[in-house]
Structure formats: structure tokens, C-alpha cells
Scaffold this motif. Structure first.
Motif, PDB file in Angstrom:
ATOM      1  N   GLY A  81       0.802  -1.230   0.000  1.00 33.98           N
ATOM      2  CA  GLY A  81       0.000   0.000   0.000  1.00 33.98           C
ATOM      3  C   GLY A  81       0.827   1.268   0.000  1.00 33.98           C
ATOM      4  N   VAL A  82       1.972   1.265  -0.706  1.00 34.15           N
ATOM      5  CA  VAL A  82       2.876   2.423  -0.601  1.00 34.15           C
ATOM      6  C   VAL A  82       2.423   3.636  -1.423  1.00 34.15           C
ATOM      7  N   SER A  83       1.369   3.461  -2.213  1.00 36.71           N
ATOM      8  CA  SER A  83       0.802   4.648  -2.876  1.00 36.71           C
ATOM      9  C   SER A  83      -0.102   5.403  -1.896  1.00 36.71           C
ATOM     10  N   GLY A 135      -1.369   6.959   2.021  1.00 35.87           N
ATOM     11  CA  GLY A 135      -0.788   7.892   2.987  1.00 35.87           C
ATOM     12  C   GLY A 135       0.120   7.192   3.985  1.00 35.87           C
ATOM     13  N   LEU A 136      -0.346   6.103   4.577  1.00 34.80           N
ATOM     14  CA  LEU A 136       0.447   5.432   5.613  1.00 34.80           C
ATOM     15  C   LEU A 136       1.608   4.645   5.012  1.00 34.80           C
ATOM     16  N   GLY A 137       1.320   3.793   4.029  1.00 35.77           N
ATOM     17  CA  GLY A 137       2.373   2.974   3.424  1.00 35.77           C
ATOM     18  C   GLY A 137       3.475   3.835   2.813  1.00 35.77           C
ATOM     19  N   GLY A 138       3.103   4.957   2.209  1.00 34.50           N
ATOM     20  CA  GLY A 138       4.099   5.853   1.600  1.00 34.50           C
ATOM     21  C   GLY A 138       5.047   6.404   2.651  1.00 34.50           C
ATOM     22  N   ILE A 169       1.561  -5.687  -6.411  1.00 37.34           N
ATOM     23  CA  ILE A 169       0.931  -6.439  -5.319  1.00 37.34           C
ATOM     24  C   ILE A 169      -0.529  -6.024  -5.214  1.00 37.34           C
ATOM     25  N   ASP A 170      -1.387  -6.936  -5.647  1.00 34.24           N
ATOM     26  CA  ASP A 170      -2.827  -6.676  -5.581  1.00 34.24           C
ATOM     27  C   ASP A 170      -3.455  -7.796  -4.751  1.00 34.24           C
ATOM     28  N   PHE A 171      -3.941  -7.437  -3.567  1.00 37.21           N
ATOM     29  CA  PHE A 171      -4.510  -8.459  -2.675  1.00 37.21           C
ATOM     30  C   PHE A 171      -5.716  -9.148  -3.318  1.00 37.21           C
ATOM     31  N   ASP A 172      -6.364  -8.480  -4.262  1.00 36.75           N
ATOM     32  CA  ASP A 172      -7.529  -9.078  -4.925  1.00 36.75           C
ATOM     33  C   ASP A 172      -7.116 -10.016  -6.058  1.00 36.75           C
ATOM     34  N   SER A 205      -3.368  -2.667   5.983  1.00 38.20           N
ATOM     35  CA  SER A 205      -4.721  -3.147   5.696  1.00 38.20           C
ATOM     36  C   SER A 205      -5.275  -2.440   4.466  1.00 38.20           C
ATOM     37  N   ALA A 206      -6.128  -3.156   3.745  1.00 36.67           N
ATOM     38  CA  ALA A 206      -6.771  -2.561   2.558  1.00 36.67           C
ATOM     39  C   ALA A 206      -8.274  -2.643   2.781  1.00 36.67           C
ATOM     40  N   GLY A 207      -8.773  -1.701   3.580  1.00 34.39           N
ATOM     41  CA  GLY A 207     -10.120  -1.831   4.120  1.00 34.39           C
ATOM     42  C   GLY A 207     -11.243  -1.207   3.320  1.00 34.39           C
ATOM     43  N   TYR A 208     -10.939  -0.600   2.189  1.00 34.46           N
ATOM     44  CA  TYR A 208     -12.003   0.132   1.487  1.00 34.46           C
ATOM     45  C   TYR A 208     -12.829  -0.780   0.588  1.00 34.46           C
ATOM     46  N   THR A 229     -11.511 -11.715   2.246  1.00 34.76           N
ATOM     47  CA  THR A 229     -10.918 -12.556   1.192  1.00 34.76           C
ATOM     48  C   THR A 229      -9.528 -12.057   0.822  1.00 34.76           C
ATOM     49  N   ARG A 230      -9.391 -10.724   0.694  1.00 36.23           N
ATOM     50  CA  ARG A 230      -8.076 -10.208   0.289  1.00 36.23           C
ATOM     51  C   ARG A 230      -7.039 -10.359   1.405  1.00 36.23           C
ATOM     52  N   HIS A 231      -7.464 -10.156   2.658  1.00 36.24           N
ATOM     53  CA  HIS A 231      -6.499 -10.308   3.757  1.00 36.24           C
ATOM     54  C   HIS A 231      -6.113 -11.782   3.947  1.00 36.24           C
ATOM     55  N   ARG A 278      -2.069  -1.614  16.464  1.00 40.12           N
ATOM     56  CA  ARG A 278      -3.485  -1.211  16.471  1.00 40.12           C
ATOM     57  C   ARG A 278      -3.566   0.311  16.384  1.00 40.12           C
ATOM     58  N   ASN A 279      -3.703   0.794  15.163  1.00 38.22           N
ATOM     59  CA  ASN A 279      -3.668   2.233  14.904  1.00 38.22           C
ATOM     60  C   ASN A 279      -4.937   2.943  15.376  1.00 38.22           C
ATOM     61  N   GLY A 280      -4.733   4.087  16.019  1.00 39.42           N
ATOM     62  CA  GLY A 280      -5.865   4.935  16.391  1.00 39.42           C
ATOM     63  C   GLY A 280      -6.453   5.601  15.159  1.00 39.42           C
ATOM     64  N   LEU A 281      -7.565   6.285  15.373  1.00 42.05           N
ATOM     65  CA  LEU A 281      -8.207   6.984  14.242  1.00 42.05           C
ATOM     66  C   LEU A 281      -7.362   8.190  13.855  1.00 42.05           C
ATOM     67  N   TYR A 282      -7.255   8.415  12.546  1.00 43.30           N
ATOM     68  CA  TYR A 282      -6.451   9.523  12.042  1.00 43.30           C
ATOM     69  C   TYR A 282      -7.099  10.865  12.406  1.00 43.30           C
TER      70      TYR A 282
HETATM   71  N1  LIG Z   1      -6.870   4.508  11.427  1.00 41.41           N
HETATM   72  C1  LIG Z   1      -7.650   5.211  10.622  1.00 41.41           C
HETATM   73  O1  LIG Z   1      -8.197   6.267  10.976  1.00 41.41           O
HETATM   74  C2  LIG Z   1      -7.882   4.759   9.215  1.00 41.41           C
HETATM   75  C3  LIG Z   1      -8.611   5.576   8.366  1.00 41.41           C
HETATM   76  C4  LIG Z   1      -8.795   5.163   7.055  1.00 41.41           C
HETATM   77  C5  LIG Z   1      -8.280   3.938   6.649  1.00 41.41           C
HETATM   78  N2  LIG Z   1      -7.590   3.167   7.489  1.00 41.41           N
HETATM   79  C6  LIG Z   1      -7.026   1.856   7.073  1.00 41.41           C
HETATM   80  O2  LIG Z   1      -5.616   1.993   7.026  1.00 41.41           O
HETATM   81  C7  LIG Z   1      -5.135   1.682   5.711  1.00 41.41           C
HETATM   82  C8  LIG Z   1      -3.980   2.577   5.374  1.00 41.41           C
HETATM   83  O3  LIG Z   1      -4.400   3.913   5.479  1.00 41.41           O
HETATM   84  P1  LIG Z   1      -3.952   4.991   4.429  1.00 41.41           P
HETATM   85  O4  LIG Z   1      -4.179   6.259   5.080  1.00 41.41           O
HETATM   86  O5  LIG Z   1      -2.609   4.680   3.877  1.00 41.41           O
HETATM   87  O6  LIG Z   1      -5.046   4.747   3.276  1.00 41.41           O
HETATM   88  P2  LIG Z   1      -4.958   5.271   1.755  1.00 41.41           P
HETATM   89  O7  LIG Z   1      -4.094   6.464   1.653  1.00 41.41           O
HETATM   90  O8  LIG Z   1      -6.340   5.355   1.249  1.00 41.41           O
HETATM   91  O9  LIG Z   1      -4.210   4.070   1.025  1.00 41.41           O
HETATM   92  C9  LIG Z   1      -4.821   2.812   0.915  1.00 41.41           C
HETATM   93  C10 LIG Z   1      -3.807   1.870   0.320  1.00 41.41           C
HETATM   94  O10 LIG Z   1      -4.427   0.584   0.240  1.00 41.41           O
HETATM   95  C11 LIG Z   1      -3.965  -0.007  -0.968  1.00 41.41           C
HETATM   96  N3  LIG Z   1      -4.915  -0.988  -1.467  1.00 41.41           N
HETATM   97  C12 LIG Z   1      -6.237  -0.832  -1.657  1.00 41.41           C
HETATM   98  N4  LIG Z   1      -6.765  -1.956  -2.162  1.00 41.41           N
HETATM   99  C13 LIG Z   1      -5.741  -2.826  -2.289  1.00 41.41           C
HETATM  100  C14 LIG Z   1      -5.642  -4.145  -2.762  1.00 41.41           C
HETATM  101  N5  LIG Z   1      -6.691  -4.808  -3.224  1.00 41.41           N
HETATM  102  N6  LIG Z   1      -4.423  -4.742  -2.770  1.00 41.41           N
HETATM  103  C15 LIG Z   1      -3.324  -4.093  -2.339  1.00 41.41           C
HETATM  104  N7  LIG Z   1      -3.362  -2.832  -1.862  1.00 41.41           N
HETATM  105  C16 LIG Z   1      -4.556  -2.207  -1.853  1.00 41.41           C
HETATM  106  C17 LIG Z   1      -3.858   1.157  -1.938  1.00 41.41           C
HETATM  107  O11 LIG Z   1      -2.841   0.835  -2.876  1.00 41.41           O
HETATM  108  P3  LIG Z   1      -2.986   0.995  -4.464  1.00 41.41           P
HETATM  109  O12 LIG Z   1      -4.161   1.881  -4.729  1.00 41.41           O
HETATM  110  O13 LIG Z   1      -1.706   1.487  -4.970  1.00 41.41           O
HETATM  111  O14 LIG Z   1      -3.166  -0.371  -4.916  1.00 41.41           O
HETATM  112  C18 LIG Z   1      -3.366   2.298  -1.085  1.00 41.41           C
HETATM  113  O15 LIG Z   1      -1.971   2.368  -1.105  1.00 41.41           O
HETATM  114  C19 LIG Z   1      -6.352   1.838   4.802  1.00 41.41           C
HETATM  115  O16 LIG Z   1      -6.226   1.016   3.659  1.00 41.41           O
HETATM  116  C20 LIG Z   1      -7.479   1.423   5.709  1.00 41.41           C
HETATM  117  O17 LIG Z   1      -7.612  -0.003   5.722  1.00 41.41           O
HETATM  118  C21 LIG Z   1      -7.356   3.554   8.760  1.00 41.41           C
END
Ligand SMILES: NC(=O)c1ccc[n+]([C@@H]2O[C@H](COP(=O)([O-])OP(=O)(O)OC[C@H]3O[C@@H](n4cnc5c(N)ncnc54)[C@H](OP(=O)(O)O)[C@@H]3O)[C@@H](O)[C@H]2O)c1
Length: 291
Positions: free
Chosen positions: A6-8, A10-13, A42-45, A64-67, A75-77, A128-132
């Protein structure tokens, strides 16, 4: 080698940037649109991308890829855990959800994934990340126009407060833990992070009054907070173009805030950061100013 998914995002980058700055650490990053050169595909799907994507990784920072709907996320996890085990990954660091969010709908896939990881043949650390902080800044931002016109910030937070954290702090912790785990593996030591779950809750809890105050500063006028009902908010959000699962999760967050469930009482954050956690009110004020 440490691999970050998930390096594209916010968190992974941020985690990839942090790890890239550490001299003795080899790191690679993955995205769904990987180019095979600087970024692995890397595509979890698409599990067929995972065996090659995870090749040579000792440590996997599994973001995590929660959207999506829960069945899709599970399934993806599951595919990630399966492929990490098959690729011989030795330690997985998973970015989960903090305890205060336990009753939110987004908690289910996180807790399921934690249980799935616990049954896997590698060591695991759960972050266990808190809410952003930006989630609440977003709620405040959605009220800017009406606050500017009426001096009222209306939101369905009740009198609840939400503990929020800077994403940069979460990334700093992930970098520290990943580096220490990789060094332990290289030295043949058992890592102190193996089997640990860290609660990375924010240390500051923000309520509707605080958001109104931030808006007042951004707008340069008096703004007061007015709680509104969950029913009215449900109706408004239903027409806002959100995906159905996003509507569920947004209302669940607000319900939990109303019930006072999102205020944390314990956090491991400060103990894992080299300096004090970033002040979330400053981050939110900057976010509101720049919109
Ligand atoms: N703690 C909180 O408040 C909070 C809030 C929102 C989300 N989250 C969770 O924390 C994660 C990371 O947060 P973030 O801020 O970095 O989110 P983000 O900026 O939206 O980035 C989500 C990342 O998930 C990757 N992704 C989505 N579907 C994927 C798939 N099928 N296979 C592989 N990678 C996939 C995307 O990668 P590509 O698009 O490059 O594939 C993207 O890099 C989120 O994905 C979500 O599960 C937490």
C-alpha cells in the motif's frame, strides 16, 4: 529485506520513506499498479501477484486494505496471509485498529485478520492504529460552508470525544518496529516485538466543541457546536454519493462517538516514539486552513 504494501497510500508511503532512510535496511514497496522496477505489483484481490510480490521478504509490513465490503476485505487479507506463509516471510507487522474502535463496524475485518495471522506459521506484531486526526478534520471541513454562513457547526458527535492520532506518528512506529525486527532476524535473535499487540491510540480526544473552535480560528468568526441526530445524518449521508459500505462505517463512527466509546484510556504510542506525539490540534488546524 522489508516489504511494505500500500505504498501509494498515505500510511504505506510514509513507512516506505522512513525505511528508505535507514542505511542498513533493504526495503521494497508494493502497489496494485506496480511497475516491476521501483514498485512491486501487489494486488490483494489478485493472489497470482502475491507469490512474486512477496519474494525475498523477511519482514512484511501488511497495510490493511479496508475500502470495500467486509467479505471482500476478508478474502483479500486471507490471500495475503496465505501467500506470506507460502513465500517464507518470517515476520508480519499488520496495521490494525485500536481498542477504542472495537465496536465500530470497521473493527470486524481487523479483528478477523488478527486472528487469521495468529494461526499463521510466522511471527506477528499487531499495530493497532488509532483513528487519524484527518478523519475529524474532514468532519469539521464538511461544516465549513454552513459555519461561515451561520456561525453553527452541526455534527452528529453528541457530547462524545474521539481520540485521534497523526498518521505520521503511526508511520514512525511502524518504521521503528520493522527496523528492529529486521535487525533481530539478521542477528538471529528472537524479536521482542514478536507476538506483541501495540495500542497506538491518540493521546488527545477531540469533540464537537473543539471542532467548532478550530473552525472559528480558520474562519475568523465565532462558531458554536450544535449536535444533530443520527437519523438526520443518515438521511443526509444517504444522498451524499458515498459507497454503501462507507455509509455503514461513517454512521458507526458517529454512533460510537455519541456513545462515548472512542475516547481512549490507554496508549502505547508515546513509548514507541522517539519524541512526543505530534499535536493533533495543530495538524487539524493546518488541514482546515489549507482547504
Ligand atoms: N486509522 C484510521 O483512521 C484509518 C482511516 C482510514 C483507513 N484506514 C485503514 O488503514 C489503511 C492505510 O491507510 P492509508 O491512510 O494509507 O489509506 P490510503 O491512503 O487510502 O491508502 C490505501 C492503500 O491501500 C492499498 N490498497 C487498496 N486496495 C488494495 C488491494 N486490493 N491490494 C493491495 N493494496 C490495496 C492502496 O494501494 P494501491 O491503490 O496502490 O493499490 C493504497 O496504497 C487503509 O487502507 C485502511 O484499511 C485507517
Amino acid at each position: 529485506m522489508i516489504l511494505v504494501t500500500g505504498v501509494s497510500g498515505g500510511l504505506g508511503g510514509l513507512v516506505l520513506d522512513g525505511l528508505s532512510a535507514v542505511e542498513d535496511i533493504d526495503v521494497a514497496g508494493g502497489t496494485r499498479s506496480g511497475d516491476g522496477v521501483t514498485r512491486r505489483h501487489i494486488d490483494f484481490d489478485d493472489p497470482s501477484t502475491l507469490s512474486q510480490g512477496f519474494e525475498d521478504a523477511d519482514v512484511l509490513v501488511f497495510v490493511s486494505a479496508g475500502y470495500a465490503e467486509d467479505d471482500v476485505v476478508l478474502t483479500r487479507h486471507d490471500a495475503v496471509v496465505e501467500a506470506a506463509a507460502a513465500a517464507g516471510v518470517r515476520h508480519v507487522i499488520y496495521t490494525s485498529l485500536a481498542r477504542s474502535g472495537e465496536l465500530m463496524t470497521i473493527a470486524l475485518p481487523h479483528r478477523w485478520t488478527e486472528a487469521r495471522l495468529a494461526a499463521a506459521p510466522f511471527d506477528v506484531t499487531i499495530l493497532r492504529n488509532g483513528l487519524y486526526a484527518e478523519l475529524l478534520a474532514g468532519i469539521a471541513a464538511s461544516g465549513t460552508e454552513s459555519a461561515a454562513a451561520t456561525g453553527v457547526f452541526a455534527a452528529a458527535l453528541g457530547s462524545g470525544r474521539v481520540s485521534v492520532v497523526a498518521r505520521e506518528d503511526l508511520a514512525d512506529v511502524a518504521v521503528r518496529v520493522a527496523v528492529e525486527v529486521q535487525r533481530d532476524l539478521t542477528a538471529g535473535r528472537h524479536s521482542r516485538h514478536a507476538g506483541k499487540t501495540y495500542e497506538l491510540e491518540g493521546l488527545d480526544a477531540i469533540g464537537g466543541d473543539d471542532l467548532a473552535e478550530l473552525l472559528a480560528t480558520a474562519l475568523g468568526r465565532l462558531v458554536g457546536y450544535q449536535p444533530v441526530s443520527l437519523l438526520d445524518t443518515r438521511k443526509a449521508l444517504a444522498d451524499s454519493g458515498l459507497e454503501p459500505y462507507q455509509l455503514t462505517h461513517a454512521l458507526s463512527l458517529l454512533s460510537n462517538a455519541n456513545a462515548g466509546m472512542l475516547e481512549a484510556h490507554h496508549s502505547d504510542l508515546a513509548g514507541l516514539l522517539p519524541t512526543a506525539p505530534r499535536p493533533v490540534r495543530d495538524l487539524m488546524a493546518r488541514a482546515l486552513k489549507s482547504q
